[in-house]
Design a protein around this motif. Structure first.
Motif, PDB file in Angstrom:
ATOM      1  N   ILE A  57       0.808  -1.309  -0.051  1.00  0.00           N
ATOM      2  CA  ILE A  57      -0.010   0.064   0.085  1.00  0.00           C
ATOM      3  C   ILE A  57       1.157   1.297  -0.045  1.00  0.00           C
ATOM      4  CG2 ILE A  57      -1.860   1.282   1.033  1.00  0.00           C
ATOM      5  CD1 ILE A  57      -2.300  -1.253   2.517  1.00  0.00           C
ATOM      6  N   VAL A  58       0.871   2.122  -0.847  1.00  0.00           N
ATOM      7  CA  VAL A  58       1.448   3.383  -1.016  1.00  0.00           C
ATOM      8  C   VAL A  58       0.299   4.661  -0.621  1.00  0.00           C
ATOM      9  CG1 VAL A  58       2.859   4.871  -2.395  1.00  0.00           C
ATOM     10  CG2 VAL A  58       3.072   2.262  -2.724  1.00  0.00           C
ATOM     11  N   MET A  59       0.646   5.474   0.438  1.00  0.00           N
ATOM     12  CA  MET A  59      -0.175   6.328   0.848  1.00  0.00           C
ATOM     13  C   MET A  59       0.406   7.484   1.303  1.00  0.00           C
ATOM     14  SD  MET A  59      -2.228   4.477   4.043  1.00  0.00           S
ATOM     15  CE  MET A  59      -3.646   5.799   3.980  1.00  0.00           C
ATOM     16  N   GLY A  60      -0.399   8.578   1.334  1.00  0.00           N
ATOM     17  CA  GLY A  60       0.159   9.779   2.074  1.00  0.00           C
ATOM     18  C   GLY A  60      -0.116   9.872   3.491  1.00  0.00           C
ATOM     19  N   SER A  61       0.522  10.845   4.178  1.00  0.00           N
ATOM     20  CA  SER A  61       0.262  11.261   5.722  1.00  0.00           C
ATOM     21  C   SER A  61       0.301  12.658   5.853  1.00  0.00           C
ATOM     22  CB  SER A  61       1.082  10.342   6.466  1.00  0.00           C
ATOM     23  OG  SER A  61       0.922  10.765   7.822  1.00  0.00           O
ATOM     24  N   HIS A  62      -0.752  13.230   6.479  1.00  0.00           N
ATOM     25  CA  HIS A  62      -0.718  14.675   6.685  1.00  0.00           C
ATOM     26  C   HIS A  62       0.280  14.986   7.811  1.00  0.00           C
ATOM     27  CE1 HIS A  62      -4.177  15.636   4.442  1.00  0.00           C
ATOM     28  NE2 HIS A  62      -4.581  14.392   4.848  1.00  0.00           N
ATOM     29  N   GLY A  63       0.752  14.178   8.575  1.00  0.00           N
ATOM     30  CA  GLY A  63       1.600  14.321   9.484  1.00  0.00           C
ATOM     31  C   GLY A  63       1.239  14.963  10.643  1.00  0.00           C
ATOM     32  N   TRP A  64       0.046  15.069  11.257  1.00  0.00           N
ATOM     33  CA  TRP A  64      -0.440  15.708  12.319  1.00  0.00           C
ATOM     34  C   TRP A  64      -0.022  15.128  13.574  1.00  0.00           C
ATOM     35  CZ3 TRP A  64      -5.510  14.606   9.530  1.00  0.00           C
ATOM     36  CH2 TRP A  64      -6.064  15.658   8.911  1.00  0.00           C
ATOM     37  N   THR A  65       0.102  16.255  14.437  1.00  0.00           N
ATOM     38  CA  THR A  65       0.799  15.806  15.594  1.00  0.00           C
ATOM     39  C   THR A  65      -0.144  16.532  16.643  1.00  0.00           C
ATOM     40  OG1 THR A  65       2.299  17.592  15.893  1.00  0.00           O
ATOM     41  CG2 THR A  65       3.064  15.378  14.933  1.00  0.00           C
TER      42      THR A  65
END
Length: 150
Positions: free
Chosen positions: A111-119
């Motif tokens: 699976i190839v997907m993006g992440s917003h990188g929220w913290t």
């Protein structure tokens, strides 16, 4: 070598960046690519639904989802990759669970997907689809972080 690449897409910059990375990844693999978009049709069935046409809202969600998929498929095609598309409809529940189920059913090799990188508070309130997928996926997951503008 991965032969079946699943790429979840939405209408965000993060998703577009992941799609571009997946395009480069797919070019080297010569396998099959599946673009998926998940819509939650239950979101209009409670709380205020008596004031709107729920069927019309759900139809609009489907149309918007197909538009996202068509745009992603066109970007892949511009890069010489034919990708199949799938609009996944859920009735409540976690988007990550729907993606994991599709990865099993299709079946994907990665699976190839993006992440917003929220913290912090954003992560607590908004959660992370990518995190849910990584925790429970039956296959490797390649996460593409968003490239923030400086």
């Amino acid at each position: 070598m991965y032969q079946r690449i699943l790429v979840p897409v939405d209408d965000s910059d993060t998703s577009r960046q992941a799609l571009l990375e997946a395009t480069r990844f797919c070019c080297d693999q010569h396998g099959k690519t599946r673009l998926v978009h998940v819509i939650d049709l239950a979101q209009f069935t409670w709380g205020g639904a008596e004031f709107v046409d729920v069927g019309e809202l759900q139809s609009t969600l489907r149309s918007a989802g197909r538009k996202v998929l068509d745009g992603a498929a066109a970007l892949m095609q511009e890069n010489g990759i034919e990708a199949e598309t799938a609009l996944i409809e859920i009735w409540g529940g976690a988007i990550s669970s729907a993606l994991i189920e599709d990865a099993k059913t299709w079946p994907a090799d990665i699976i190839v997907m993006g992440s917003h990188g929220w913290t912090g508070l954003d992560h607590l309130l908004l959660g992370s689809v990518a995190e849910g997928v990584v925790r429970h996926a039956p296959v490797p997951v390649l996460i593409i972080p968003i490239k923030r503008k400086k």
